[in-house]
Motif scaffolding. Structure first.
Motif: not given
Ligand SMILES: Cc1ncc(C[n+]2csc(CCOP(=O)(O)OP(=O)(O)O)c2C)c(N)n1
Lengths: 543, 161
Positions: A433-447
């Protein structure tokens, strides 16, 4: 005869490396050519940005217990990698990073894509090499893996000029690693160990504080044994979360600024505190001066420099945590802790029983985490990002036999998705499970693209508060102008985004949907994004 | 109390920058630093003089030990070692006061190694304190330039680090 590139590949093979996370470029092309020849033995995972190669190697290393390996090109490839290296350094994660470099005779001339990467990383790397002769590579590879994985683990960098990768030399076996300046102490001093045992026996309010070093030494089982044998309650730092199951009767919870109340109470009232593999950082222990005044402190760590750095230790005990704990368990450990244990247990029970008030029209993150924890597999891995989401995940997801992973030392936003991918490569069948915020997700969503490409079924819980929540909270509390520069009105539609990457998703904003949505996420094949709309003003502070 | 820190390191490029970088980022202040190769060509000795107090000196020693190219570190009190520093001091001199300068130089058992119509250059190899004294004595004449090597030291007697 052998080329430098072949020697690098041979070094990987020697250390049973079968996966390498990377991103190519001109100065590393000779080695990539060699990787291509070895594709049956070593899988190369093309990431989408170099920082994430290091994070994937980190996630992989943390759960497999092996050294994670990444490879990038010189210049921008190497500088992109830096945050990943620093993240691994701060959490003591063993990774080996190989970077291409401009040809040897061009070094120091600021030619195209030349960057002094060994110099740039010096403050936050365990060791680095700038290779000048291909014939040194066999020895350097052995040393690098040895240094990364022994003592206090950490990242090691090998910077290899492209012409050195092509240089040929006559291979001779470099023999066993022998570095005169690097001989980590592993055996704890037996006298100190008995002294510690005596001290614990004399305690009325003994307490173990477990940090990330317990995992670094693969010593969670030994720690649980010691706790059980001596009836000694345990608190953990954020890095030490999941050392023992959340509902272990002796687990008092997480200490620190964002920790559990009973855990901080225990820390402040213990008479003998046994710190194991923790550096007593400011987020964990806010007033070390106060604790050391009233408490007998025993500090067990592989790194002598950690002892006495942030808190003075009554009894320092340097060595491999696992070895020392094993020895301690063999000693007589029988403090009269009955009263203290029942006092703490009562506090924990009350703390856990506290109602989390329901939310209207949004998802309460704390309640959500509890429900998520309840549905997870017994041995699930939870990788939390940074920010409010991290605090909620750490505090409210209960862990049984699984692991909780996060970037505790550097607090690197964007860590969770790539690290979770790394975890999945180590254990493809474990629920991750990966838990993240909308900010942090956008930092590596390319992955997401790397994740899908490799069929990794990571379940992403994304808290959407349209904000950099943690900073928003901080600014609201402590700054005259209030929140500034934390709004993200241009946030994408994450479900559409999931669709674009070909994975399933669901958005929820009503608490009645939580259980069903979690169930759907966990039972859906493949990756999944569960977007939870939360109240932007939700606080992380204890309620 | 001043501490003398003696560090044996691999004689490789980049080691000094690792050490000075470590000191800079951890906020360790040092008064002087001298580097040179030892009896073993693969090993250099770095001698540092720091005025830092014991707990900082302990952290310094531990952090230095963490660097892979650092082979050995020892911290000494000044009375445990013999130490010397070399200094060259160029002083303004005229026909009138040259004799006076020479008297001081003689009294301090040191010597003049160069001169011109308007200057003399004095060589002194002694403890940092003695060098400080000579510098004080020369100040009234007008010191034009000073070059000091930083202290080097070895443990007294037959001990080595
Ligand atoms: C790379 C990086 N940049 C900035 C920060 C500072 N920072 C800490 S938490 C945070 C907000 C995180 O926002 P989000 O990922 O949306 O999570 P939330 O706090 O809302 O749960 C920021 C900007 C950081 N930790 N890492």
């Amino acid at each position: 005869m052998m080329t430098g590139a072949q020697a690098l590949a041979k070094g990987l093979e020697e250390h049973n490396v079968d996966i390498i996370f990377g991103y190519p470029g001109a100065t590393i092309a000779p080695f990539y050519n060699e990787l291509a020849k070895n594709r049956d033995k070593i899988t190369h995972i093309l990431v989408r940005e170099e920082q994430n190669a290091a994070h994937m190697a980190s996630g992989y290393a943390r759960v497999s217990g092996e050294v994670g390996v990444c490879v990038v090109t010189s210049g921008p490839g190497a500088t992109n990698l830096i945050t990943g290296i620093a993240t691994a350094y701060m959490d003591s994660i063993p990774i080996v990073a190989i970077t291409g470099q401009v040809p040897k005779d061009q070094l120091g001339r600021d030619v195209f894509q030349e960057i002094d990467i060994t110099g740039a990383c010096a403050p936050f790397i365990k060791h680095s090499y700038l290779v000048k002769e291909a014939s040194d590579i066999p020895r350097i590879m052995r040393e690098a893996f040895y240094i990364a994985s022994t003592g206090r683990p950490g990242p090691v960098l090998i910077d290899v000029p492209s012409d050195v990768q092509n240089q040929t030399f006559k291979y001779t076996d470099p023999g066993r690693v022998n570095i005169r300046g690097y001989k980590p102490t592993t055996q704890g001093n037996p006298k100190q160990i008995s002294k510690v045992a005596k001290q614990i026996c004399a305690a009325k309010r003994p307490l173990i504080c477990a940090g990330g070093g317990v995992f670094g030494a693969n010593a969670a089982a030994e720690l649980r044994k010691l706790s059980r044998k001596g009836n000694i309650p345990v608190v953990t730092t954020m890095m030490g979360l999941s050392t023992l199951p959340t509902d272990d009767p002796l687990n008092v919870g997480m200490i620190g600024m964002h920790g559990h109340k009973p855990a901080n109470y225990a820390l402040n009232h213990a008479d003998v505190l046994i710190i194991v593999g923790a550096r007593v950082g400011d987020r964990a222990v806010q007033a070390p001066g106060k604790v050391e005044e009233t408490t007998v402190t025993i500090h067990i760590d592989i790194d002598p420099a950690e002892i006495g750095k942030n808190m003075s230790a009554t009894i320092p005990l340097v060595g491999d945590v696992r070895h020392i704990l094993k020895k301690l368990v063999d000693e007589e450990i029988n403090p009269d802790s009955e009263y203290w244990v029942s006092e703490l247990r009562q506090m924990v029970r009350e703390d856990r029983a506290k109602e989390i008030p329901p939310r209207e029209g949004t998802i309460g993150p704390k309640g959500f985490m509890r429900k998520l924890g309840a549905q997870l597999d017994e041995d699930a891995y939870v990788v939390a990002d940074v920010g409010q989401n991290q605090i909620w995940a750490g505090k409210y997801i209960s862990v049984r036999k699984g692991r909780f992973l996060t970037s505790g030392g550097l607090g690197t936003m964007g860590y969770s998705l790539p690290a979770a991918i790394g975890v999945k490569f180590a254990y493809p069948d474990k629920q991750t499970i990966c838990v993240c915020g909308d900010g942090s997700f956008q930092m590596s969503m390319n992955e997401l693209s790397t994740m899908v490409e490799n069929g990794k079924d990571i379940k992403i819980v994304l808290f959407n508060n349209n904000k950099l929540g943690m900073v928003n909270e901080l600014q609201k509390k402590g700054y005259s102008e209030g929140p500034f520069g934390v709004q993200m009105p241009g946030i994408p539609d994450f479900c559409k985004l999931a669709d674009a990457f070909g994975i399933k998703s669901r958005r929820i904003s009503d608490e009645s949907e939580i259980d069903d949505a979690i169930k759907e996420m966990l039972s859906t094949e493949g990756g999944f994004i569960l977007e939870c709309v939360i109240d932007p003003d939700e606080s992380t502070m204890a309620q | 109390m001043k501490q003398l820190i003696s560090v044996l390191v691999e004689n490789q490029s980049g080691v000094l920058s690792k050490i000075s970088g470590l000191f800079a980022r951890r906020g360790f202040n040092i008064d002087s630093l001298a580097v040179g190769v030892t009896e073993d060509k693969t090993v250099s000795r770095i001698t540092m003089l720091a005025d830092s107090g014991n707990s900082v000196a302990e952290q310094m020693e531990k952090q230095l030990n963490k660097l892979v190219p650092v082979i050995k570190v020892r911290t000494f009190e000044e009375n445990e070692v013999v130490s010397k520093e070399l200094a060259l001091i160029k002083v303004s001199a005229t026909n009138k006061n040259r004799g006076e300068i020479r008297d001081i130089v003689d009294m301090m058992h040191t010597r003049i190694i160069d001169m011109s119509t308007s200057t003399v250059t004095i060589e002194i190899c002694d403890s940092p304190e003695k060098i400080d004294i000579l510098q004080d004595m020369m100040r009234p004449f007008g010191i034009k330039e000073v070059a000091r090597t930083g202290v080097v030291s070895l443990q007294k007697g037959s001990l080595n680090i």
